[in-house]
Design a protein around this motif. Structure first.
Motif, PDB file in Angstrom:
ATOM      1  N   MET A   1       0.829  -1.207   0.000  1.00 41.70           N
ATOM      2  CA  MET A   1       0.000   0.000   0.000  1.00 41.70           C
ATOM      3  C   MET A   1       0.863   1.255   0.000  1.00 41.70           C
ATOM      4  O   MET A   1       0.650   2.182  -0.790  1.00 41.70           O
ATOM      5  CB  MET A   1      -0.923  -0.013   1.216  1.00 41.70           C
ATOM      6  CG  MET A   1      -1.856   1.168   1.296  1.00 41.70           C
ATOM      7  SD  MET A   1      -2.971   1.058   2.713  1.00 41.70           S
ATOM      8  CE  MET A   1      -4.027  -0.282   2.193  1.00 41.70           C
ATOM      9  N   GLY A   2       1.863   1.314   0.876  1.00 45.43           N
ATOM     10  CA  GLY A   2       2.726   2.492   0.924  1.00 45.43           C
ATOM     11  C   GLY A   2       3.511   2.692  -0.352  1.00 45.43           C
ATOM     12  O   GLY A   2       3.690   3.826  -0.810  1.00 45.43           O
ATOM     13  N   ALA A   3       3.979   1.586  -0.976  1.00 52.02           N
ATOM     14  CA  ALA A   3       4.786   1.705  -2.187  1.00 52.02           C
ATOM     15  C   ALA A   3       3.958   2.190  -3.369  1.00 52.02           C
ATOM     16  O   ALA A   3       4.385   3.074  -4.123  1.00 52.02           O
ATOM     17  CB  ALA A   3       5.432   0.350  -2.513  1.00 52.02           C
ATOM     18  N   PHE A   4       2.748   1.643  -3.553  1.00 51.37           N
ATOM     19  CA  PHE A   4       1.973   1.992  -4.740  1.00 51.37           C
ATOM     20  C   PHE A   4       1.357   3.377  -4.638  1.00 51.37           C
ATOM     21  O   PHE A   4       1.358   4.128  -5.600  1.00 51.37           O
ATOM     22  CB  PHE A   4       0.901   0.934  -4.985  1.00 51.37           C
ATOM     23  CG  PHE A   4       1.419  -0.250  -5.743  1.00 51.37           C
ATOM     24  CD1 PHE A   4       1.238  -0.366  -7.101  1.00 51.37           C
ATOM     25  CD2 PHE A   4       2.110  -1.252  -5.084  1.00 51.37           C
ATOM     26  CE1 PHE A   4       1.729  -1.453  -7.792  1.00 51.37           C
ATOM     27  CE2 PHE A   4       2.601  -2.341  -5.755  1.00 51.37           C
ATOM     28  CZ  PHE A   4       2.416  -2.453  -7.123  1.00 51.37           C
ATOM     29  N   VAL A   5       0.808   3.732  -3.481  1.00 52.15           N
ATOM     30  CA  VAL A   5       0.215   5.063  -3.353  1.00 52.15           C
ATOM     31  C   VAL A   5       1.276   6.140  -3.527  1.00 52.15           C
ATOM     32  O   VAL A   5       1.063   7.152  -4.198  1.00 52.15           O
ATOM     33  CB  VAL A   5      -0.502   5.211  -1.999  1.00 52.15           C
ATOM     34  CG1 VAL A   5      -0.942   6.641  -1.767  1.00 52.15           C
ATOM     35  CG2 VAL A   5      -1.720   4.296  -1.941  1.00 52.15           C
ATOM     36  N   GLY A   6       2.461   5.927  -2.936  1.00 53.04           N
ATOM     37  CA  GLY A   6       3.534   6.897  -3.118  1.00 53.04           C
ATOM     38  C   GLY A   6       4.119   6.865  -4.507  1.00 53.04           C
ATOM     39  O   GLY A   6       4.495   7.907  -5.058  1.00 53.04           O
ATOM     40  N   GLY A   7       4.207   5.661  -5.096  1.00 56.60           N
ATOM     41  CA  GLY A   7       4.823   5.543  -6.416  1.00 56.60           C
ATOM     42  C   GLY A   7       4.024   6.172  -7.533  1.00 56.60           C
ATOM     43  O   GLY A   7       4.594   6.611  -8.550  1.00 56.60           O
ATOM     44  N   TYR A   8       2.702   6.254  -7.411  1.00 59.22           N
ATOM     45  CA  TYR A   8       1.895   6.873  -8.462  1.00 59.22           C
ATOM     46  C   TYR A   8       2.209   8.365  -8.624  1.00 59.22           C
ATOM     47  O   TYR A   8       2.013   8.922  -9.695  1.00 59.22           O
ATOM     48  CB  TYR A   8       0.411   6.700  -8.152  1.00 59.22           C
ATOM     49  CG  TYR A   8      -0.120   5.316  -8.474  1.00 59.22           C
ATOM     50  CD1 TYR A   8       0.432   4.557  -9.493  1.00 59.22           C
ATOM     51  CD2 TYR A   8      -1.155   4.763  -7.744  1.00 59.22           C
ATOM     52  CE1 TYR A   8      -0.031   3.290  -9.776  1.00 59.22           C
ATOM     53  CE2 TYR A   8      -1.637   3.492  -8.025  1.00 59.22           C
ATOM     54  CZ  TYR A   8      -1.073   2.762  -9.036  1.00 59.22           C
ATOM     55  OH  TYR A   8      -1.536   1.508  -9.313  1.00 59.22           O
TER      56      TYR A   8
ATOM     57  N   TRP B   1       9.998  14.223   4.022  1.00 54.42           N
ATOM     58  CA  TRP B   1       9.316  13.333   4.971  1.00 54.42           C
ATOM     59  C   TRP B   1       8.168  12.576   4.339  1.00 54.42           C
ATOM     60  O   TRP B   1       7.745  11.557   4.872  1.00 54.42           O
ATOM     61  CB  TRP B   1       8.819  14.134   6.176  1.00 54.42           C
ATOM     62  CG  TRP B   1       9.961  14.713   6.939  1.00 54.42           C
ATOM     63  CD1 TRP B   1      10.324  16.016   7.017  1.00 54.42           C
ATOM     64  CD2 TRP B   1      10.924  13.979   7.702  1.00 54.42           C
ATOM     65  NE1 TRP B   1      11.445  16.165   7.781  1.00 54.42           N
ATOM     66  CE2 TRP B   1      11.837  14.923   8.230  1.00 54.42           C
ATOM     67  CE3 TRP B   1      11.112  12.635   7.993  1.00 54.42           C
ATOM     68  CZ2 TRP B   1      12.910  14.552   9.029  1.00 54.42           C
ATOM     69  CZ3 TRP B   1      12.173  12.261   8.786  1.00 54.42           C
ATOM     70  CH2 TRP B   1      13.063  13.203   9.292  1.00 54.42           C
ATOM     71  N   LEU B   2       7.615  13.062   3.217  1.00 51.66           N
ATOM     72  CA  LEU B   2       6.618  12.269   2.493  1.00 51.66           C
ATOM     73  C   LEU B   2       7.283  11.283   1.548  1.00 51.66           C
ATOM     74  O   LEU B   2       6.716  10.246   1.204  1.00 51.66           O
ATOM     75  CB  LEU B   2       5.672  13.179   1.719  1.00 51.66           C
ATOM     76  CG  LEU B   2       4.561  13.859   2.511  1.00 51.66           C
ATOM     77  CD1 LEU B   2       3.717  14.743   1.602  1.00 51.66           C
ATOM     78  CD2 LEU B   2       3.671  12.848   3.200  1.00 51.66           C
ATOM     79  N   ASN B   3       8.493  11.613   1.121  1.00 55.32           N
ATOM     80  CA  ASN B   3       9.203  10.725   0.204  1.00 55.32           C
ATOM     81  C   ASN B   3       9.816   9.538   0.931  1.00 55.32           C
ATOM     82  O   ASN B   3       9.910   8.439   0.383  1.00 55.32           O
ATOM     83  CB  ASN B   3      10.297  11.525  -0.510  1.00 55.32           C
ATOM     84  CG  ASN B   3      10.742  10.854  -1.798  1.00 55.32           C
ATOM     85  OD1 ASN B   3      10.005  10.080  -2.396  1.00 55.32           O
ATOM     86  ND2 ASN B   3      11.955  11.141  -2.225  1.00 55.32           N
ATOM     87  N   LEU B   4      10.219   9.737   2.192  1.00 59.05           N
ATOM     88  CA  LEU B   4      10.925   8.696   2.940  1.00 59.05           C
ATOM     89  C   LEU B   4      10.090   7.429   3.139  1.00 59.05           C
ATOM     90  O   LEU B   4      10.560   6.324   2.866  1.00 59.05           O
ATOM     91  CB  LEU B   4      11.382   9.266   4.282  1.00 59.05           C
ATOM     92  CG  LEU B   4      12.295   8.362   5.119  1.00 59.05           C
ATOM     93  CD1 LEU B   4      13.599   8.116   4.393  1.00 59.05           C
ATOM     94  CD2 LEU B   4      12.566   9.006   6.478  1.00 59.05           C
ATOM     95  N   PRO B   5       8.805   7.497   3.625  1.00 59.07           N
ATOM     96  CA  PRO B   5       8.019   6.253   3.777  1.00 59.07           C
ATOM     97  C   PRO B   5       7.785   5.534   2.451  1.00 59.07           C
ATOM     98  O   PRO B   5       7.779   4.297   2.408  1.00 59.07           O
ATOM     99  CB  PRO B   5       6.699   6.743   4.376  1.00 59.07           C
ATOM    100  CG  PRO B   5       7.021   8.062   5.000  1.00 59.07           C
ATOM    101  CD  PRO B   5       8.074   8.665   4.143  1.00 59.07           C
ATOM    102  N   PHE B   6       7.614   6.312   1.366  1.00 66.40           N
ATOM    103  CA  PHE B   6       7.416   5.679   0.059  1.00 66.40           C
ATOM    104  C   PHE B   6       8.627   4.848  -0.334  1.00 66.40           C
ATOM    105  O   PHE B   6       8.512   3.708  -0.795  1.00 66.40           O
ATOM    106  CB  PHE B   6       7.124   6.746  -0.993  1.00 66.40           C
ATOM    107  CG  PHE B   6       7.539   6.355  -2.384  1.00 66.40           C
ATOM    108  CD1 PHE B   6       6.959   5.267  -3.026  1.00 66.40           C
ATOM    109  CD2 PHE B   6       8.535   7.059  -3.051  1.00 66.40           C
ATOM    110  CE1 PHE B   6       7.350   4.893  -4.305  1.00 66.40           C
ATOM    111  CE2 PHE B   6       8.932   6.684  -4.320  1.00 66.40           C
ATOM    112  CZ  PHE B   6       8.347   5.595  -4.946  1.00 66.40           C
ATOM    113  N   VAL B   7       9.823   5.401  -0.135  1.00 69.62           N
ATOM    114  CA  VAL B   7      11.035   4.664  -0.512  1.00 69.62           C
ATOM    115  C   VAL B   7      11.199   3.423   0.357  1.00 69.62           C
ATOM    116  O   VAL B   7      11.538   2.336  -0.131  1.00 69.62           O
ATOM    117  CB  VAL B   7      12.265   5.588  -0.392  1.00 69.62           C
ATOM    118  CG1 VAL B   7      13.546   4.812  -0.649  1.00 69.62           C
ATOM    119  CG2 VAL B   7      12.138   6.733  -1.365  1.00 69.62           C
ATOM    120  N   LEU B   8      10.936   3.554   1.667  1.00 73.77           N
ATOM    121  CA  LEU B   8      11.061   2.390   2.552  1.00 73.77           C
ATOM    122  C   LEU B   8      10.112   1.272   2.128  1.00 73.77           C
ATOM    123  O   LEU B   8      10.505   0.104   2.037  1.00 73.77           O
ATOM    124  CB  LEU B   8      10.772   2.818   3.992  1.00 73.77           C
ATOM    125  CG  LEU B   8      10.832   1.696   5.045  1.00 73.77           C
ATOM    126  CD1 LEU B   8      12.209   1.070   5.088  1.00 73.77           C
ATOM    127  CD2 LEU B   8      10.448   2.229   6.421  1.00 73.77           C
TER     128      LEU B   8
END
Length: 1021
Positions: free
Chosen positions: A206-213, A223-230
């Protein structure tokens, strides 16, 4: 749950909550983000040599010229280089996304408001302006390499295209359903490794796809980019880890689990650390205007880009590993349900391979298209395929055992929530439409629209309430009051041993549910017409304690079950039925039936609101009465069985005492017969002092009977204290050599030199102190039997000489030269493992085979508990006779302790314990206090472990007879279980209906110890 399990449970739960919060924050951030419809690469493509124009290359102008709001000034095109936006110079991609972040809250400077349709590029205006009833405008400057000109344009500040946000929102809603089911499965089974990994996979996916779009927007804030990368770096490895563990662990997890996990997670974690370092450096230098530092920032961005493309290849390898794990599960899983689960997911993986392969190809062949969102739809399709596979596996094949988690109550709340959510969504949609309605309304029109909105909301609330009622009728057809009463009665049925408690529970339920103040319960005495009062609630003192029903009343109860008082006239005017109801002070009487016969009578007073009883009330009483009738009948049977069990227990105890006396008399009779026949020649098997008739001992004696008649060497094995020397005596006494000598040598008690001299003798002067010739044991045992005890302790040198004697039947004394012939049978004994000694080189193998012609193993005392009573009686008689005491029997608690003890010292320890008890005994009975402390204070766990094997034969029938007592209600290891000692004592008393002797036996405690514990906790009256 232990602390480690609780930590894992709460850690993943917090991680899931944080990721859902993060996704919602990203959706809000994206939906409200400003957009100029210009798209760039993270790092510009290589430019021709000599071209060093500042700015960032425009790759795409997404929808800029197709929408209703036009641009002003020169038209930017792909290939142009953006040099500034408003007052901010643009040198790299990070500066552009950072400016968009600031533009979100940027205020229009003074003089920046223009009329609708005015030119936003007027020279007197600031770079950021606001058009009346229109959008904000921002001025950009860009360089066109084809003409060498620097141009200007004014672009409207808009939101992202609705299609981008809608696609992300749709994916998030669908994934949230799978995520919720994974969370439920994990929360209900926190120690299930596949459930943990499935939930973790849902979190990182969930974190990867929502951030990756929308990665290019999130790049504007660290700080919004960090959880997506993790989540992005962990998603491939967690997915692989899950399918290596589900449905069964696979190679290499089954062989080297720790190493496998460390290797799998090492690359993603190193990649994340590398990104963290590079991204921190980029952000620390992104806002510095110095050219040298800008060049360094571009270099770090280039490293970051190369790292991302390298990790995409690694993620592809992880995905191939996932497919291999799925194929292995389909091939090797034997459970058909599990095979169907992974089969659907495997098909999804194979279909998703097409989309993922296209995405990877796009990343390496057409990078601009990949960066600008060309992979968004293929990755959405790949994710959608997996979601469908998960949904089918969950619904049809119970993936993660989800059917054990989603129950009827959860479905009820889900439907109720759907109704509320639908109402909220409708109201929000109408409000949003009204907010964007550009038509100017007059005051009367506004009032009319408000009234229409109020009517619409009222109708929606009415629809929601009707939907809720429909759901309630579907899920809760039973009456709430009946459900409440039945729950109370269900708890009361657990107290089967107490009819009073059952009766009071029923009357309380009747008073609470039917809203009455008075109620009573009468039970019928057998088949008579007499009903006796057993419980009352709120009744007056003149309530009859007993009533004799008329034949008409009994017949009416049998036919109608419920009789209601309908007349308040004088007694002469009343029918026999109404007269009986009046005597009972009853407004309603309801029968309790068993096998179509009334066995009880429920008497109810008037309702608090003075209304008559309805048919619904009678239905309630019928249902409650059926449960109560069965429960009372069971309680009566339970009490009867209790009385019978108590009588049986007393009889069994008397039988046990008589059996003990009979055993002692039999032992005395056997001894008398043996002494009387000792002088008579007989060919019967002579057991000597061996006592017992257990199957294991009888098998040993049967072997002795067979081998005694030969001269073959015998090896007797067994633990210390099991009676190996007595067995050697029995072999000798039943052999043809019985008239010859039986010579015993304890090999472990002598040193090597003395043992050799003792066995073979010595001549005068053979060693210091040898003042005369001495005959050895082999010579003394000539024509008889030589018993060598603890043969495993002799030295290798002595073993060689012993082997020669056994082979040649001749030897020389120590220091002598004359060979002596001997005719002797050798019986050896040991408690050691000779095979292990041979392997260690401490015992000769050829000697072992010469001794081990016939091997007899004596069982330890703990394996022949049937003989314990006979042995104890024999030792008691012998010790009492030796000590001059008249002790005839054992106290029952003492005998129980002897039977349950493990006896590590075997028969020798038993003999010593009995001799000690005889010395300490004060009267004619051996008591528990006369035994050693370690036997007195055995733990209940030890007693329960030996209970099945240590029961006296006379008590075996008790356990079978009292089978209805639920002894499993008290754990066998209650001292170490999560049950306090006091609670265990109270449970045992309740379970045995106050019988303390039975309760002590249930807990495996001596009665004296049990009474002392009752006194300790104040449980004695």
């Amino acid at each position: 749950m232990n602390s480690q399990g609780g930590l894992i449970r709460w850690s993943l739960a917090v991680a899931g909550g944080l990721v859902v919060t993060y996704c919602v924050a990203v959706l809000v951030f994206v939906a409200t983000a400003p957009d100029l419809r210009l798209r760039f690469l993270m790092v510009d493509q290589p430019r021709p040599a000599g071209e060093a124009t500042p700015g960032i290359e425009i790759i795409q102008t997404e929808g800029l010229f197709e929408e209703k709001i036009d641009w002003r000034g020169d038209r930017p095109e792909p290939g142009d280089r953006l040099q500034y936006v408003a007052d901010q110079p643009m040198q790299d991609f990070i500066q552009y996304v950072h400016y968009l972040w600031k533009l979100r809250s940027a205020e229009v400077p003074p003089g920046g408001v223009i009329l609708q349709g005015a030119d936003p590029l007027a020279s007197e205006l600031p770079k950021l302006i606001q058009e009346e009833n229109g959008p904000r405008w921002v001025e950009i400057g860009f360089y066109r390499p084809s003409t060498g000109q620097t141009l200007r344009a004014a672009l409207p500040v808009r939101s992202l295209p609705w299609g981008d946000v809608a696609l992300t929102l749709l994916w998030f809603v669908l994934e949230l359903g799978i995520f919720s089911l994974g969370a439920l499965a994990f929360w209900n089974r926190p120690f299930d490794r596949p459930a943990q990994l499935f939930y973790a996979m849902c979190i990182v996916t969930m974190g990867a796809f929502v951030g990756g779009y929308h990665w290019w927007l999130l790049a504007g804030t660290f700080w919004l980019n960090l959880p997506f990368v993790l989540c992005g770096v962990l998603a491939p490895v967690v997915t692989l880890h899950f399918f290596l563990s589900y449905p069964r662990a696979k190679f290499p997890l089954t062989v080297i689990p720790r190493t496998t996990v460390m290797v799998m997670y090492a690359v993603p974690l190193l990649a994340f650390v590398g990104f963290l370092i590079v991204d921190s450096l980029v952000w620390s230098q992104s806002l510095h205007p110095l050219p040298a530092e800008r060049a360094e920032t571009l270099a770090w961005l280039n490293h970051l880009k190369n790292g991302i493309y390298a990790y995409l290849a690694i993620a592809g390898l992880y995905f191939l590993g996932t497919l291999v794990a799925l194929i292995s599960s389909v091939v090797h899983t034997r459970n058909p349900v599990e095979r169907d689960q992974v089969k659907f997911i495997l098909w999804a993986g194979l279909i998703a391979t097409v989309f993922i392969g296209y995405t990877l190809g796009l990343a390496y062949v057409s990078r601009p298209k990949f960066v600008l969102g060309g992979a968004r739809v293929p990755m959405f399709a790949a994710s959608l395929v997996f979601m469908v596979a998960y949904a089918v596996s969950i619904v049809r094949y119970k993936l993660m055992l989800i059917d054990q988690i989603i129950n009827r109550g959860m479905l009820y709340y889900a439907l109720s929530f759907a109704a509320t959510a639908g109402l909220a969504l409708t109201v929000a949609s109408v409000s949003l439409a009204a907010a964007h309605w550009n038509t100017n309304l007059s005051r009367p029109q506004t009032l009319l629209v408000a009234m229409l909105m109020m009517i619409a909301v009222t109708l929606m609330l009415w629809v929601r309430d009707n939907w809720q009622q429909l759901v309630d009728r579907k899920f809760f057809r039973e009456k709430y009051r009946l459900d409440k009463a039945l729950q109370r009665m269900n708890r009361a049925v657990g107290q089967l041993a107490d009819p009073q408690f059952l009766s009071e529970r029923m009357l309380n339920s009747c008073c609470d549910v039917l809203q009455i103040d008075r109620a009573a319960l009468y039970l019928r005495e057998g088949k008579t017409a007499t009903f006796r009062l057993v419980a009352a609630q709120g009744m007056s003192s003149d309530q009859p304690r007993q009533v004799t029903a008329t034949p008409e009343f009994l017949l009416a109860l049998t036919q109608d079950a419920a009789l209601q008082r309908v007349s308040h006239g004088t007694r002469e005017d009343l029918s026999p039925i109404q007269s009986t109801l009046r005597d009972l002070h009853a407004e309603l009487a309801h029968s309790l039936e068993m096998e179509d016969e009334p066995v009880g009578l429920v008497v109810l007073g008037p309702k608090q609101n003075s209304t008559p009883f309805t048919g619904e009330d009678v239905t309630f009483l019928t249902a409650l009465g059926q449960i109560t009738g069965v429960a009372l009948h069971c309680a009566k049977i339970h009490q009867d069985l209790g009385h019978l069990n108590e009588e049986l227990r007393l009889k069994v105890e008397r039988i046990a005492q008589q059996r003990q006396q009979i055993t002692m008399l039999q032992a005395e009779l056997a001894d008398g017969m043996t002494s009387n026949r000792s002088d008579e020649p007989t060919e019967e098997f002579q057991r000597g002092e061996i006592r017992g008739n257990s199957p294991s001992l009888l098998r040993v004696l049967d072997t002795v009977r067979k081998v005694a008649v030969s001269d073959t060497s015998v090896l007797v094995r067994g633990e210390s204290g099991t009676g190996k020397e007595l067995l050697a005596q029995a072999i000798h006494q039943n052999s043809p050599r019985r008239n010859g000598p039986l010579i015993s040598v304890h090999c472990a008690a002598l040193s090597a030199g003395l043992l050799e001299s003792e066995l073979f003798g010595h001549v005068k002067g053979a060693f210091t102190g040898a003042s005369s010739d001495k005959r050895g044991r082999f010579e003394l045992a000539n024509g008889g039997t030589l018993f060598l005890d603890e043969i495993g302790d002799i030295t290798p040198e002595t073993q060689i000489k012993l082997l020669r004697v056994l082979q040649e039947r001749e030897f020389e004394p120590v220091g002598g030269s004359v060979t002596i012939q001997t005719d002797v049978r050798v019986i050896a004994a040991t408690h050691q493992n000779l095979e292990r000694l041979i392997a260690e080189g401490k015992f000769r193998e050829d000697l072992y085979y010469r001794l081990n012609v016939i091997s007899i193993t004596l069982p330890p005392l703990r394996e022949r508990r049937e003989d314990l009573l006979e042995l104890a009686t024999w030792f008691l008689k012998r010790a009492a006779s030796k000590g001059g005491k008249k002790i005839l029997e054992f106290e029952e608690d003492a005998l129980d302790a002897l039977l349950s003890y493990q006896w590590p010292g075997n028969i020798r320890e038993l003999e010593n314990v009995i001799e000690r008890a005889v010395v300490l005994a004060d009267d004619a009975v051996i008591r528990l206090t006369d035994l050693p402390p370690d036997i007195q204070h055995q733990s209940p766990a030890d007693r329960h472990r030996t209970a099945g094997r240590a029961q006296r034969p006379a008590l075996t029938s008790v356990g079978a007879t009292r089978g209805y007592l639920e002894e499993s209600a008290i754990p066998a290891d209650w001292e170490s279980a999560a049950v306090s000692e006091r609670e265990a004592l109270v449970q045992s008393l309740r379970q045995c209906r106050g019988n303390k002797a039975e309760a002590a036996r249930l807990l495996g405690l001596p009665r004296s110890t049990y009474f002392s514990k009752l006194k300790k906790y104040g449980l004695l009256p």
